[in-house]
Write a protein that holds these residues in place. Sequence first.
Motif, PDB file in Angstrom:
ATOM      1  N   GLU A  45       0.914  -1.148  -0.121  1.00  0.00           N
ATOM      2  CA  GLU A  45      -0.166  -0.058  -0.088  1.00  0.00           C
ATOM      3  C   GLU A  45       0.732   1.257   0.060  1.00  0.00           C
ATOM      4  O   GLU A  45       0.344   2.225  -0.518  1.00  0.00           O
ATOM      5  N   ASN A  73      -3.432 -12.289   1.627  1.00  0.00           N
ATOM      6  CA  ASN A  73      -4.406 -11.274   1.157  1.00  0.00           C
ATOM      7  C   ASN A  73      -5.085 -12.090  -0.160  1.00  0.00           C
ATOM      8  O   ASN A  73      -4.567 -12.683  -0.783  1.00  0.00           O
ATOM      9  N   SER A  74      -6.307 -11.615  -0.231  1.00  0.00           N
ATOM     10  CA  SER A  74      -6.891 -12.074  -1.692  1.00  0.00           C
ATOM     11  C   SER A  74      -6.729 -11.191  -2.650  1.00  0.00           C
ATOM     12  O   SER A  74      -6.212  -9.987  -2.512  1.00  0.00           O
ATOM     13  N   GLU A  76      -8.884  -9.797  -4.478  1.00  0.00           N
ATOM     14  CA  GLU A  76      -9.908  -8.719  -4.212  1.00  0.00           C
ATOM     15  C   GLU A  76      -9.179  -7.602  -3.313  1.00  0.00           C
ATOM     16  O   GLU A  76      -9.511  -6.279  -3.503  1.00  0.00           O
ATOM     17  N   ASP A  77      -8.417  -8.127  -2.328  1.00  0.00           N
ATOM     18  CA  ASP A  77      -7.866  -7.024  -1.344  1.00  0.00           C
ATOM     19  C   ASP A  77      -6.834  -6.188  -2.154  1.00  0.00           C
ATOM     20  O   ASP A  77      -6.834  -4.895  -2.028  1.00  0.00           O
TER      21      ASP A  77
END
Length: 301
Positions: A45, A73-74, A76-77
């Motif tokens: 991030e 994490n997925s 989608e994340d």
Amino acid sequence: MRCRLRARFDEWSGEMGLLDRQGVFLPYLHLLGASYDEPPGYSFEERVSAASRDDVLGIGFDADEFDKLLESNSVEDLRGILDQYGVTIGELQILFAWHFGGDYQKMAREREEHMYDLCDLFGIPRIKTVIMTPTELPGPDLLVERFAGVCDRAAARGISVAMEPQSVNPGFDYADTVDMLLAANRPNGGLVVDAWHFFRDPDAFTQIDRLPAASIFNLELRDAAAEPKGSRLDDCLHHNLMPGEGDFDLVRLIRTLDAKGVDIPISAEVLSADLRAHTAAENVARTVDSVAVLMDAARAR
């Protein structure tokens, strides 16, 4: 998702010119905050947030780090973070070993297909590849056949393949790379011009003259002293300078590519221990400013 993320990269193919380009693309190693063999110095991030400026065109990423991130994490994340900041991943590194025979072919093909799957998941239009072991190359005909095979498989997935010559371990230089690209003759297979490797090559200007403009896919700017600081590997990985702050004639390189009709985004891949000490946001700010000054100098000459 994939089409939306690719849109900004499709916009790069207009009839402009290298000197008309604004902004900078940041390859994976530039915005890692660490050396390639160390854990990332910035979180995912942090990198995406730092790259959310209007003058940053996108970032590169790494297949192995994606695999580690996806352990906790997925998809989608991670796509949600990219969407939140409006950042595109434009390049995935790095494809190894496709030129080997025997058991390595199976390993290389599995990695290749996995990289294509990651490209599909995150809308990435290009993979980067290198030849790191030039002493173990097959004959030229087989090498061309294997590279063409990579390009054809990538094309079937809507992906291009960018080949970066390495001057750290000389043996497969710009001349060899251009020979291979011309012989393979695949429209989705092209050259990465990395300034450090370019200016450490004995005949790089002559070799890029042999390629059509459309076969030059990327220009990665970085600078350095005329003579390597320490070993070539140390100089390549730790002692780069910001574009325009060293001895490389980057203005000549930019103007040469512009005169050739090359129309690609400008990238910066500065591998510097000093730069890694800064935050991701400071890294990006310094890079954007340095590239802007250099491009102004190129336009003024």
